[in-house]
Each structure stands twice: as structure tokens, then as C-alpha cells.
Design a protein around this motif. Structure first.
Motif, PDB file in Angstrom:
ATOM      1  N   GLU A   1       0.834  -1.208   0.000  1.00 24.00           N
ATOM      2  CA  GLU A   1       0.000   0.000   0.000  1.00 24.00           C
ATOM      3  C   GLU A   1       0.868   1.257   0.000  1.00 24.00           C
ATOM      4  OE1 GLU A   1      -3.117   1.966   3.024  1.00 24.00           O
ATOM      5  OE2 GLU A   1      -3.480  -0.147   2.541  1.00 24.00           O
ATOM      6  N   GLU A   2       1.941   1.261   0.788  1.00 21.83           N
ATOM      7  CA  GLU A   2       2.850   2.405   0.827  1.00 21.83           C
ATOM      8  C   GLU A   2       3.540   2.602  -0.520  1.00 21.83           C
ATOM      9  OE1 GLU A   2       5.604   2.211   4.069  1.00 21.83           O
ATOM     10  OE2 GLU A   2       4.001   1.839   5.520  1.00 21.83           O
ATOM     11  N   ARG A   3       3.981   1.504  -1.133  1.00 26.41           N
ATOM     12  CA  ARG A   3       4.613   1.595  -2.445  1.00 26.41           C
ATOM     13  C   ARG A   3       3.633   2.120  -3.481  1.00 26.41           C
ATOM     14  NH1 ARG A   3       6.359  -3.861  -3.604  1.00 26.41           N
ATOM     15  NH2 ARG A   3       6.466  -4.238  -1.407  1.00 26.41           N
ATOM     16  N   GLY A   4       2.381   1.666  -3.405  1.00 26.29           N
ATOM     17  CA  GLY A   4       1.354   2.132  -4.338  1.00 26.29           C
ATOM     18  C   GLY A   4       1.066   3.612  -4.161  1.00 26.29           C
ATOM     19  N   ALA A   5       1.025   4.072  -2.913  1.00 28.11           N
ATOM     20  CA  ALA A   5       0.776   5.490  -2.641  1.00 28.11           C
ATOM     21  C   ALA A   5       1.949   6.335  -3.130  1.00 28.11           C
ATOM     22  CB  ALA A   5       0.536   5.719  -1.155  1.00 28.11           C
ATOM     23  N   ALA A   6       3.177   5.863  -2.915  1.00 29.28           N
ATOM     24  CA  ALA A   6       4.350   6.596  -3.379  1.00 29.28           C
ATOM     25  C   ALA A   6       4.378   6.644  -4.903  1.00 29.28           C
ATOM     26  CB  ALA A   6       5.623   5.960  -2.837  1.00 29.28           C
ATOM     27  N   SER A   7       4.010   5.536  -5.528  1.00 32.55           N
ATOM     28  CA  SER A   7       3.967   5.494  -6.989  1.00 32.55           C
ATOM     29  C   SER A   7       2.913   6.462  -7.520  1.00 32.55           C
ATOM     30  CB  SER A   7       3.659   4.074  -7.462  1.00 32.55           C
ATOM     31  OG  SER A   7       3.449   4.047  -8.848  1.00 32.55           O
ATOM     32  N   PHE A   8       1.762   6.487  -6.860  1.00 31.22           N
ATOM     33  CA  PHE A   8       0.700   7.403  -7.286  1.00 31.22           C
ATOM     34  C   PHE A   8       1.161   8.848  -7.158  1.00 31.22           C
ATOM     35  CE2 PHE A   8      -2.845  10.155  -6.111  1.00 31.22           C
ATOM     36  CZ  PHE A   8      -3.566  10.100  -7.293  1.00 31.22           C
ATOM     37  N   GLU A   9       1.790   9.186  -6.025  1.00 25.28           N
ATOM     38  CA  GLU A   9       2.275  10.546  -5.805  1.00 25.28           C
ATOM     39  C   GLU A   9       3.301  10.937  -6.863  1.00 25.28           C
ATOM     40  OE1 GLU A   9       1.178  12.853  -3.757  1.00 25.28           O
ATOM     41  OE2 GLU A   9      -0.314  11.481  -2.954  1.00 25.28           O
ATOM     42  N   ALA A  10       4.178  10.001  -7.210  1.00 21.02           N
ATOM     43  CA  ALA A  10       5.191  10.295  -8.227  1.00 21.02           C
ATOM     44  C   ALA A  10       4.539  10.509  -9.590  1.00 21.02           C
ATOM     45  CB  ALA A  10       6.205   9.159  -8.299  1.00 21.02           C
ATOM     46  N   ARG A  11       3.572   9.676  -9.930  1.00 16.14           N
ATOM     47  CA  ARG A  11       2.883   9.838 -11.211  1.00 16.14           C
ATOM     48  C   ARG A  11       2.072  11.124 -11.240  1.00 16.14           C
ATOM     49  NH1 ARG A  11      -0.733   5.177 -11.860  1.00 16.14           N
ATOM     50  NH2 ARG A  11      -0.495   4.996  -9.626  1.00 16.14           N
ATOM     51  N   LEU A  12       1.453  11.469 -10.129  1.00 18.24           N
ATOM     52  CA  LEU A  12       0.683  12.712 -10.049  1.00 18.24           C
ATOM     53  C   LEU A  12       1.598  13.929 -10.207  1.00 18.24           C
ATOM     54  CD1 LEU A  12      -2.015  14.127  -9.518  1.00 18.24           C
ATOM     55  CD2 LEU A  12      -1.491  14.042  -7.091  1.00 18.24           C
ATOM     56  N   ALA A  13       2.736  13.912  -9.541  1.00 19.69           N
ATOM     57  CA  ALA A  13       3.680  15.032  -9.659  1.00 19.69           C
ATOM     58  C   ALA A  13       4.186  15.170 -11.091  1.00 19.69           C
ATOM     59  CB  ALA A  13       4.844  14.832  -8.697  1.00 19.69           C
ATOM     60  N   ALA A  14       4.470  14.036 -11.748  1.00 22.94           N
ATOM     61  CA  ALA A  14       4.943  14.086 -13.133  1.00 22.94           C
ATOM     62  C   ALA A  14       3.862  14.643 -14.060  1.00 22.94           C
ATOM     63  CB  ALA A  14       5.373  12.694 -13.592  1.00 22.94           C
ATOM     64  N   ARG A  30       1.360  16.685 -13.219  1.00 22.59           N
ATOM     65  CA  ARG A  30       1.190  18.116 -12.935  1.00 22.59           C
ATOM     66  C   ARG A  30       2.306  18.923 -13.587  1.00 22.59           C
ATOM     67  NH1 ARG A  30      -2.410  19.820  -9.245  1.00 22.59           N
ATOM     68  NH2 ARG A  30      -1.163  21.643  -8.723  1.00 22.59           N
ATOM     69  N   GLU A  31       3.517  18.387 -13.562  1.00 20.79           N
ATOM     70  CA  GLU A  31       4.642  19.088 -14.185  1.00 20.79           C
ATOM     71  C   GLU A  31       4.474  19.151 -15.701  1.00 20.79           C
ATOM     72  OE1 GLU A  31       9.419  18.546 -14.585  1.00 20.79           O
ATOM     73  OE2 GLU A  31       8.449  17.875 -12.734  1.00 20.79           O
ATOM     74  N   ARG A  32       4.010  18.057 -16.307  1.00 19.36           N
ATOM     75  CA  ARG A  32       3.785  18.047 -17.763  1.00 19.36           C
ATOM     76  C   ARG A  32       2.719  19.054 -18.167  1.00 19.36           C
ATOM     77  NH1 ARG A  32       3.972  12.450 -17.326  1.00 19.36           N
ATOM     78  NH2 ARG A  32       1.710  12.360 -17.373  1.00 19.36           N
ATOM     79  N   GLN A  33       1.684  19.199 -17.361  1.00 16.71           N
ATOM     80  CA  GLN A  33       0.597  20.118 -17.675  1.00 16.71           C
ATOM     81  C   GLN A  33       0.929  21.557 -17.291  1.00 16.71           C
ATOM     82  OE1 GLN A  33      -2.215  19.421 -19.333  1.00 16.71           O
ATOM     83  NE2 GLN A  33      -1.431  17.362 -19.618  1.00 16.71           N
ATOM     84  N   GLY A  34       2.008  21.765 -16.579  1.00 14.60           N
ATOM     85  CA  GLY A  34       2.394  23.117 -16.183  1.00 14.60           C
ATOM     86  C   GLY A  34       1.601  23.642 -15.012  1.00 14.60           C
ATOM     87  N   LEU A  35       1.049  22.756 -14.195  1.00 15.76           N
ATOM     88  CA  LEU A  35       0.219  23.204 -13.074  1.00 15.76           C
ATOM     89  C   LEU A  35       1.040  23.615 -11.864  1.00 15.76           C
ATOM     90  CD1 LEU A  35      -2.602  20.550 -13.323  1.00 15.76           C
ATOM     91  CD2 LEU A  35      -2.644  22.903 -14.105  1.00 15.76           C
ATOM     92  N   ASP A  36       2.281  23.212 -11.786  1.00 14.01           N
ATOM     93  CA  ASP A  36       3.106  23.548 -10.632  1.00 14.01           C
ATOM     94  C   ASP A  36       3.989  24.757 -10.863  1.00 14.01           C
ATOM     95  OD1 ASP A  36       2.097  21.543  -9.073  1.00 14.01           O
ATOM     96  OD2 ASP A  36       3.625  20.088  -9.645  1.00 14.01           O
ATOM     97  N   ARG A  37       3.915  25.347 -12.050  1.00 10.68           N
ATOM     98  CA  ARG A  37       4.721  26.532 -12.335  1.00 10.68           C
ATOM     99  C   ARG A  37       4.110  27.750 -11.658  1.00 10.68           C
ATOM    100  NH1 ARG A  37       4.520  26.241 -18.371  1.00 10.68           N
ATOM    101  NH2 ARG A  37       4.690  24.007 -18.476  1.00 10.68           N
ATOM    102  N   PRO A  38       4.943  28.661 -11.158  1.00  8.20           N
ATOM    103  CA  PRO A  38       4.387  29.889 -10.577  1.00  8.20           C
ATOM    104  C   PRO A  38       3.794  30.772 -11.667  1.00  8.20           C
ATOM    105  CG  PRO A  38       6.782  29.963 -10.591  1.00  8.20           C
ATOM    106  CD  PRO A  38       6.384  28.583 -11.069  1.00  8.20           C
ATOM    107  N   ASP A  39       2.798  31.576 -11.287  1.00 10.74           N
ATOM    108  CA  ASP A  39       2.167  32.500 -12.233  1.00 10.74           C
ATOM    109  C   ASP A  39       3.149  33.587 -12.636  1.00 10.74           C
ATOM    110  OD1 ASP A  39      -0.214  31.213 -12.254  1.00 10.74           O
ATOM    111  OD2 ASP A  39      -1.164  32.529 -10.774  1.00 10.74           O
ATOM    112  N   ALA A  40       3.004  34.057 -13.878  1.00  9.10           N
ATOM    113  CA  ALA A  40       3.839  35.159 -14.360  1.00  9.10           C
ATOM    114  C   ALA A  40       3.339  36.493 -13.816  1.00  9.10           C
ATOM    115  CB  ALA A  40       3.851  35.180 -15.880  1.00  9.10           C
TER     116      ALA A  40
END
Length: 107
Positions: free
Chosen positions: A10-23, A25-35
Motif C-alpha cells: 500500500e505504501e509503495r502504491g501510494a508513493a507510486s501514485f504521488e510520483a505519477r501525479l507530480a509528473a 502536474r509538471e507536464r501540464q504546467g500546473l506547478d509553475r508559478p504564475d507570471a
């Protein structure tokens, strides 16, 4: 399967989910600060802002002139209500522009 192994999976699955979610969000540009500076709703284009300011002032004044003119015609008091509503319309237009470009301290 014992409880320790299930907890680890379960911990490995949660860590995997968090890593995939972060990736993702980064691809979509959601974690970039506003200009734009924080707390502003201003359009980035100066021409758009200038046109909106002009429209805000002109429309408030036009509505006030129309109301004053209509009341003068209806009550047969030619310049009275027009003279009252023109400054009110100008003040309303300036207030709208101030709300648009003024400081964003308290709301």
C-alpha cells in the motif's frame, strides 16, 4: 499475504501514485508559478486594459445621461436631472476603473 506485506504494498502504491501525479502536474504546467503578480486579475495586454477603462467610463456616463434625459422628459424639468446624473455617472465610471486597477489590499 500477511499484514506487514500488505502495508508495504500500500505504501509503495501510494508513493507510486504521488510520483505519477507530480509528473503529470509538471507536464501540464500546473506547478509553475504564475507570471502575473499575486492577487491581480488584470489582463496582461495593456491595450485590453486601456480599452476596458475607456468602455467602463463611457458606459457609466452614457447610462447616467440616458437616465437624466429620460427623467427630464418625463417630469418636464429640462436640465435638472441631467445635471444631477452626469456627475453621478462620471463618479460611477471612475469608481469602476478604480476597482479595476486600484490596489488589492482589502476586499
Amino acid at each position: 499475504m500477511d499484514e506487514d506485506q500488505a502495508g508495504e504494498d500500500e505504501e509503495r502504491g501510494a508513493a507510486s501514485f504521488e510520483a505519477r501525479l507530480a509528473a503529470a502536474r509538471e507536464r501540464q504546467g500546473l506547478d509553475r508559478p504564475d507570471a502575473s503578480p499575486q492577487g491581480t486579475d488584470l489582463p496582461p495586454n495593456a491595450l485590453a486594459l486601456g480599452l476596458r477603462v475607456g468602455v467602463e467610463l463611457a458606459s457609466a456616463l452614457a447610462v447616467a445621461v440616458a437616465i437624466g434625459y429620460w427623467l427630464d422628459r418625463w417630469l418636464h424639468t429640462r436640465p435638472l436631472f441631467l445635471a444631477v446624473f452626469v456627475p453621478l455617472g462620471g463618479a460611477a465610471g471612475v469608481m469602476n476603473v478604480w476597482r479595476l486597477v486600484g490596489p488589492r489590499g482589502r476586499r
